[in-house]
Design a protein around this motif. Structure first.
Motif, mmCIF file in Angstrom:
data_model
loop_
_atom_site.group_PDB
_atom_site.id
_atom_site.type_symbol
_atom_site.label_atom_id
_atom_site.label_comp_id
_atom_site.label_asym_id
_atom_site.label_seq_id
_atom_site.Cartn_x
_atom_site.Cartn_y
_atom_site.Cartn_z
ATOM 1 N N VAL A 105 68.698 64.801 -12.818
ATOM 2 C CA VAL A 105 70.438 65.285 -13.313
ATOM 3 C C VAL A 105 69.686 67.251 -13.159
ATOM 4 O O VAL A 105 69.760 67.966 -12.746
ATOM 5 C CB VAL A 105 70.911 65.652 -14.517
ATOM 6 N N VAL A 172 78.219 68.794 -14.639
ATOM 7 C CA VAL A 172 77.988 68.412 -13.570
ATOM 8 C C VAL A 172 78.989 66.782 -13.030
ATOM 9 O O VAL A 172 79.818 66.386 -13.828
ATOM 10 C CB VAL A 172 76.729 67.439 -14.117
ATOM 11 N N SER A 177 76.802 64.308 -8.540
ATOM 12 C CA SER A 177 76.172 64.933 -9.508
ATOM 13 C C SER A 177 75.596 66.510 -9.132
ATOM 14 O O SER A 177 74.605 67.001 -9.774
ATOM 15 C CB SER A 177 74.832 64.385 -9.866
#
Length: 382
Positions: A105, A172, A177
């Motif tokens: 992430v 996100v 993502s």
């Protein structure tokens, strides 16, 4: 999330002496307990790749974070060595998944923003680890049992994990993502793109140019893990320092690593990741060789501090480079890192037994020199 991850893992390591005393665990059995955590982490990487592909980065981080807290409570409640080994093994699995999820992430956010932030995030992990270990010492001084300590910690940290992941939801998108508010189509490249980026593979060890990144974190993990486990022993055995002084070697290493990571992103913009990792590793090699050649424990602390400065940027910059290739690449590189952390301390122990602590710590300096050489050739490290 990086700070929370460091806090959870630091809390566990900070209570290892108390858990060992409560269960009367001999040294060999304790090494087997710790090995279980590393094995669990290595096994976790195919799981993390699958979770990233199916659930996306944010949900992977949330599930792994909550599972990590549950495993921590299980460690505190374990009534026997065998159950403790099982609990530590279960700790390793969500720890590995959370490690991959956070870095994936973070790589997506880094790519979308166009700014290097990985070193600062890893600094948060260092700070959390120091805070967790300090809290563990405080709890021990108040005679609070590890089980009660972990139970008191689990509920508020679970809320913070949920809150952090909820706040991530604003930026996100779980199905790919990507950054929802970015104006560039490149930012919609997934940090965990399902089969579009990873193909049908859920896990693969790094090959080709990625193998150099894997080699860097393998050597880096061997070095960091060995310094964590053996630097205090070196001070005590070689210089005869008191028990209160021995931990200062790892403290010096950790503090300088934190400082270097806080400055790392800014330095990356000026000098580039490859140069910083290579030069830093050369500094670490020099620091460790200095530590074994001086005749004062306090001068040796300066050597361990130099090692912390030099090795600080290996993990954040390598994970950033691997994360740009997708979650399968990141998981493969992370597997090599944990393999190094498993191998390093026993190798150093064998060298210490056969040739003495000076030779063992000097060998870590050789590992750092190898990192410098490999980093200079790693074209993907940018």
């Amino acid at each position: 999330m990086f700070i929370l991850f460091g806090l959870i893992m630091g809390s566990w390591t900070g209570r290892i002496p108390a858990i060992r005393a409560d269960l009367q665990i001999p040294h060999f059995a304790l090494s087997m307990v710790l090995l279980c955590g590393g094995i669990g982490a290595v096994i976790s990487y195919p799981v993390s790749s699958w979770m990233m592909a199916r659930l996306g980065g944010r949900k992977t981080v949330l599930i792994a974070g909550l599972a990590l807290l549950a495993a921590l409570v299980g460690i505190g409640l374990a009534p026997s060595v065998s159950l403790l080994m099982a609990a530590v093994f279960m700790l390793g699995i969500p720890a590995g998944c959370l490690n991959v999820g956070m870095n994936a992430v973070a790589t997506t956010l880094e790519k979308a923003s166009g700014k290097s932030t990985m070193a600062r995030l890893h600094a948060g992990c260092c700070a959390g680890g120091l805070a967790g270990a300090t809290l563990g010492g405080l709890m021990a001084s108040m005679n609070i049992a590890p089980a009660r300590h972990f139970l008191l910690l689990a509920a508020p940290l679970a809320v913070l994990v949920w809150l952090a992941c909820h706040l991530l939801k604003a930026v996100v998108v779980d199905d790919d993502s990507a950054i929802s508010d970015t104006k560039t189509s490149d930012a919609k490249t997934s940090d965990a793109s399902p089969d579009a980026r990873a193909g049908k593979k859920m896990f693969a060890l790094p090959r080709g140019p990625l193998a150099l990144l894997g080699t860097l974190v393998f050597l880096g993990a061997m070095s960091e893990g060995s310094i964590a486990d053996w630097s205090g022993v070196f001070l005590k055995d070689h210089f005869g320092v008191a028990d209160a002084v021995a931990p200062l070697a790892f403290a010096a290493f950790s503090v300088t690593m934190l400082l270097a990571r806080l400055a790392g992103d800014r330095l990356k913009g000026r000098h580039g990741a490859r140069r910083l990792v290579s030069w830093g590793a050369a500094l670490a090699a020099a620091g460790l060789l200095f530590a074994v050649s001086v005749d004062s424990a306090y001068l040796a602390l300066a050597g361990f501090g130099a090692a912390g400065l030099g090795l600080a940027l290996v993990f954040p910059f390598v994970f950033s480079a691997a994360g740009r290739q997708g979650p399968v690449a990141l998981a493969g590189v992370a597997t090599m890192a944990y393999s190094g952390s498993l191998m390093g301390p026993p190798v150093i122990g064998a060298l210490a037994h056969g040739f003495g602590m000076q030779a063992a710590i000097g060998f870590i300096g050789v590992l750092a020199a190898l990192i410098a050489i490999v980093a200079a050739r790693a074209g993907m490290l940018k």
